[in-house]
Design a protein around this motif. Sequence first.
Motif, PDB file in Angstrom:
ATOM      1  N   LEU A   1      -1.170   2.658  -4.706  1.00 18.98           N
ATOM      2  CA  LEU A   1      -1.546   4.003  -4.258  1.00 18.98           C
ATOM      3  C   LEU A   1      -1.740   4.037  -2.744  1.00 18.98           C
ATOM      4  CD1 LEU A   1      -4.056   5.167  -6.975  1.00 18.98           C
ATOM      5  CD2 LEU A   1      -1.871   6.192  -6.406  1.00 18.98           C
ATOM      6  N   ASN A   2      -2.271   2.947  -2.227  1.00 20.89           N
ATOM      7  CA  ASN A   2      -2.560   2.928  -0.801  1.00 20.89           C
ATOM      8  C   ASN A   2      -1.289   2.845   0.038  1.00 20.89           C
ATOM      9  OD1 ASN A   2      -3.839   2.670   1.638  1.00 20.89           O
ATOM     10  ND2 ASN A   2      -4.067   0.467   1.420  1.00 20.89           N
ATOM     11  N   THR A   3      -0.429   1.890  -0.330  1.00 22.49           N
ATOM     12  CA  THR A   3       0.722   1.625   0.527  1.00 22.49           C
ATOM     13  C   THR A   3       1.949   2.442   0.132  1.00 22.49           C
ATOM     14  OG1 THR A   3       1.445  -0.144  -0.909  1.00 22.49           O
ATOM     15  CG2 THR A   3      -0.048  -0.739   0.868  1.00 22.49           C
ATOM     16  N   GLY A   4       1.982   2.898  -1.119  1.00 16.45           N
ATOM     17  CA  GLY A   4       3.196   3.572  -1.586  1.00 16.45           C
ATOM     18  C   GLY A   4       4.340   2.591  -1.776  1.00 16.45           C
ATOM     19  N   ASN A   5       4.009   1.305  -1.823  1.00 17.56           N
ATOM     20  CA  ASN A   5       5.034   0.273  -2.006  1.00 17.56           C
ATOM     21  C   ASN A   5       5.569   0.356  -3.436  1.00 17.56           C
ATOM     22  OD1 ASN A   5       6.428  -2.105  -2.421  1.00 17.56           O
ATOM     23  ND2 ASN A   5       5.107  -3.278  -1.055  1.00 17.56           N
ATOM     24  N   ASN A   6       6.844   0.655  -3.544  1.00 15.57           N
ATOM     25  CA  ASN A   6       7.416   0.849  -4.876  1.00 15.57           C
ATOM     26  C   ASN A   6       7.410  -0.423  -5.700  1.00 15.57           C
ATOM     27  OD1 ASN A   6       7.908   3.553  -5.018  1.00 15.57           O
ATOM     28  ND2 ASN A   6       9.907   3.418  -4.052  1.00 15.57           N
ATOM     29  N   LEU A   7       7.472  -1.571  -5.042  1.00 13.32           N
ATOM     30  CA  LEU A   7       7.439  -2.820  -5.810  1.00 13.32           C
ATOM     31  C   LEU A   7       6.077  -3.004  -6.469  1.00 13.32           C
ATOM     32  CD1 LEU A   7       9.368  -5.231  -3.477  1.00 13.32           C
ATOM     33  CD2 LEU A   7      10.153  -4.079  -5.516  1.00 13.32           C
ATOM     34  N   LEU A   8       5.050  -2.547  -5.764  1.00 16.92           N
ATOM     35  CA  LEU A   8       3.714  -2.619  -6.386  1.00 16.92           C
ATOM     36  C   LEU A   8       3.631  -1.648  -7.555  1.00 16.92           C
ATOM     37  CD1 LEU A   8       1.279  -3.003  -3.361  1.00 16.92           C
ATOM     38  CD2 LEU A   8       1.932  -4.704  -5.034  1.00 16.92           C
ATOM     39  N   TYR A   9       4.284  -0.487  -7.432  1.00 14.88           N
ATOM     40  CA  TYR A   9       4.324   0.443  -8.567  1.00 14.88           C
ATOM     41  C   TYR A   9       5.050  -0.198  -9.755  1.00 14.88           C
ATOM     42  CZ  TYR A   9       2.447   4.606  -6.288  1.00 14.88           C
ATOM     43  OH  TYR A   9       1.619   5.506  -5.702  1.00 14.88           O
TER      44      TYR A   9
ATOM     45  N   VAL B   1      -3.845  -4.093  -8.011  1.00 12.06           N
ATOM     46  CA  VAL B   1      -2.445  -3.760  -7.743  1.00 12.06           C
ATOM     47  C   VAL B   1      -2.260  -2.238  -7.722  1.00 12.06           C
ATOM     48  CG1 VAL B   1      -0.114  -3.880  -8.724  1.00 12.06           C
ATOM     49  CG2 VAL B   1      -1.520  -5.912  -8.648  1.00 12.06           C
TER      50      VAL B   1
ATOM     51  N   LEU C   1      -4.518  -0.020  -6.869  1.00 11.15           N
ATOM     52  CA  LEU C   1      -5.058   0.474  -5.592  1.00 11.15           C
ATOM     53  C   LEU C   1      -4.076   0.214  -4.458  1.00 11.15           C
ATOM     54  CD1 LEU C   1      -8.846  -0.431  -5.476  1.00 11.15           C
ATOM     55  CD2 LEU C   1      -7.795   1.815  -5.576  1.00 11.15           C
TER      56      LEU C   1
ATOM     57  N   LEU D   1       2.782  -2.734 -11.198  1.00 13.86           N
ATOM     58  CA  LEU D   1       1.703  -2.055 -11.920  1.00 13.86           C
ATOM     59  C   LEU D   1       2.211  -1.541 -13.268  1.00 13.86           C
ATOM     60  CD1 LEU D   1      -1.167  -0.850 -11.920  1.00 13.86           C
ATOM     61  CD2 LEU D   1      -0.236   1.163 -10.813  1.00 13.86           C
TER      62      LEU D   1
END
Lengths: 322, 684
Positions: A43-51, A38, A40, A54
């Motif tokens: 960091l890759n997509t810059g998707n804030n939901l993934l941040y 998650v 990676l 994470l």
Amino acid sequence: MKSRLPSWWARVRSRLRPPRTLKVTRIGRTYLVVTFGVGLGALNTGNNLLYLLLGLLLSMVVVSGVLSERCLRYLSVRRVGADAAFAQEPFAFRWALSRGHGHAFALTLSETGSPLTGTGGVGYLPAGVEHVVRADLTAPQRGPVLLTGVRVTTTWPLGLFAKTRTFPLESTLLVYPRRTYACQDPGAPEQGPVGDAGNPRRNDGNGDLSGLRELAPGEDARRIHWMKSASAGKLLRVEREREERRTFMLTVADGLDAEALERRCEEVAALAHRLIEEGHEVGLDTPEERLRPAAGTAQERRLLRVLAWLGHARPRGDEEAA
Amino acid sequence: MRKGTRLRLALRDLGSGFAFASMAVSGQLPIWSLVLYGVALVVALAGRRPFSNRVKLTALLLLAVALTLGTNVLAGSLNLVVAACAFAGLISAQRLLSTPDATTDGQVHLSGLLMVAGGAALSGELVYGLFLIVFGVLASIALALGVVESAVPEGEPVPVRAVMGPLATGVGFAVVGAVAFFVLFPRLNWNMIGPSASPGLGVATAGFSNTVRLGGAGTIKGNPRIVLRATLSPDPEKDALDAYWLGRTYDVFDGQEWSSARTTSDGAGFMTTLRPGRENLVHQRVELMPAYGARTLVAMETPSRLGNAVTNTRQGSRRTQIEERGGGEVRFRDAGISYSYEAYSLPPGASGDDVQDLPPEEQDALLALPEGLDVRVAQTAARVLNGERDPLAAARKLSAWLQREYSYTLELSGDVPDPVADFLFQRKQGHCEHFATALTLMLRTQGMRARLATGFFGGERVTGGYVVRAGDAHAWTHVLVPGRGFITVDATPPAHRASQSPRLLEQLINFYEVVESQWRDVVLDYNFRDQLTVLRSLSRSHEVPKKDEPPGRAPPPRAFGAALLAAAAAYAAWRLLTRFLSRERPLEATRFADAVEAQLTSARITRGEGETLEALDARLARERHPLAPALAPVTRRYLEARFGGRPLLQGEATRLLADLRRAVLTQTQRGAREGTRPPQARAS
């Protein structure tokens, strides 16, 4: 023989030893891999939901560490011990666990630094209550086992990490020889003018009347029932219930190698158990010690203790947990 | 099965359900996967595990599903991420229906984790955040109950209530930590794959087409879904904008449907100028939502320039070109799920177009009438106008007449041979397209140029911007006034121009829009610049206040930071003090015993030589001394504190001594009332 380390080195080692040890569980390993993935992805997509996800995953790791630490604090452990520990078979072992304040969850107790295997657990430990934890431990072989400490482990709250705290608590557990089947005969009981065992009448029985039969050649004439013999016209002897209590002296020979000694100890323990169960008196003769014959469970315990110590250096105090 | 186990499994299954829902809200998962998972969840929640004895068979089924999904991906009919998410959902479903053991539990939770990660990649919906939190809470509780349950001996109940308190605190801290991480972790991404858009749930409803057909069936006037968001500059600051948002116009009517005379494109570019701009242009930053479902740009009347368009697709967002087509329609060149662009519009009034500016075919079309138009249309128009020749005045006169004589209805007439005649002379009721068509054609019968315009009417203020709903879709008339250009005249009764959806539903959607707007601003669009702003606001402000500006009443952010630090310091001090006060004091029990002895002495109870407190308590109980009941708990606590490893808690000694003192006092007063000496214990 252990070399005596300088005290300063022991102090340094004790200071360097972490107060808690941490081990990642199987589900925890997968959790960390997913968290890494998650991260990676974020960091890759810059998707804030993934941040956000994470952050939640990492926070749960931190919270897990804090809650498990709170779980292991303010704990005190006392070793209650075992009634009897036999090698290579599970025996009940107990610890008494209490907590000053706060709650503790999912605690697993085991002995650290010893060959004993097995754990005991308690799901919930409230404050101010002493909880006795029972575990089925197994010792690999006979003899004294040095217990150095009790290891308390918790996977609370999420089961991702197993955090362990070790309570230094020194003691010795005496493990008796493995209970096995005695293949060999114990040999002839001792005969002699000592107590009942020396009385020849004892061999013919001196209990209640159980029957009459014809007197065989060489049998004691004092057993003839004269009135019945007169009416029957032949010599009849009285048969009485025999008292089976005999005296046996078991021996462990000197000069046995380690394997033979173990086997002999197990055999003697089994024989002693069988004979004492049958009501006989059993004594023990070993190269280190001689135990006078006696009957009863206390004698069996004494025999087992002697057999357990056989081949091991016995401390002066003879302290043991069991 | 134990009570705690049942609860744990239900929470586990529900957590998995919410994780799946976090993917499903994107609207991208195949329908069959939604159905399969839904059935599996219901069966699992009912306590049935039909896959318990069919592990190999169900694994083969999963393999078949994986092959199907893989084939779809290779064929290009399914996105790889969507296929992976659907497969994760089906794995979770298979695990839900299997025998619940520690391994299965872990697999269900981990597949749930994969599903919420997939949901984050698929959608940016507000409900995703909600489902993420619910999944986190449910999965945490289920995991914690599982951990405790594994340590509880068989046959004993799982302490569910005791688990909840500490776990709730932990989850609360985890959420706070997640927010802190989210705010502070630097947004330095590699941008190998840009953020993607999702169509969301529901069908796009407010599309434009090349024709408008009268009659037909169905309506969108009751649909409250938001199709357009716009931020205006200058901001009119009105709650109800009541503006016309133009999509395109139609100038050819064949008796059944409207179309455009010109169908060719003027070429594509990143900026299109429809008509020269003047001063006081209204700038709009427009976002077309997935519910919009068309590629036509929309701008407030009268659009002047459009451009800077960005299309959002499942693969990411990119800048796109726009092209002008017939009917003044401007389209995005690339199709996407949603779009954003900028537009400039003339201030309200006329468009400024001259008839000579229009292409020749459009000039002719503005006066064209369909073949076979009912002659009564022209007769009626002439009768109503009664000689009025000014186009704008005539249009307003006809519009007022239509609004007065005809009623609005959403019940469509269906396909009829002459819908205009049917509206004007038969049913005498219709919707906005009937009113606009009738007005346009009546004007044309009198030699006045007019055309049909379609788009939206309305605009509700939500969080500093305006939203337009699918139900705001509307049609009206453009009247060409020489020297002024096209002027909007709307024949539809004013009460029926905007959305006709229930008010309560609209308010609920507005509330959702407000929350979602915050979600978008604070979460989805949070970036490195916002981080710098946050950090700058936490540090000392270097701005020099203006002389005329009154000092702000709100404290600066650093004051909040200082207050936070002070609160943390106070909390730490309180914890230290509490720990200090509650520390184990070895002599406390002895001091407590001394205090008890002093009180007993004041009650003239003396202890014999070598008599312990325990022995004294036993003796008083034997002698049925009045103080024995009060002394018993004191003695017991002393023994526990001294020898039992249960130290006296903070304030407990004071409370116990107060109880004993009260008992001694009562006993002394009773003795004084009776005039006798208080009973005296013998020293033994």
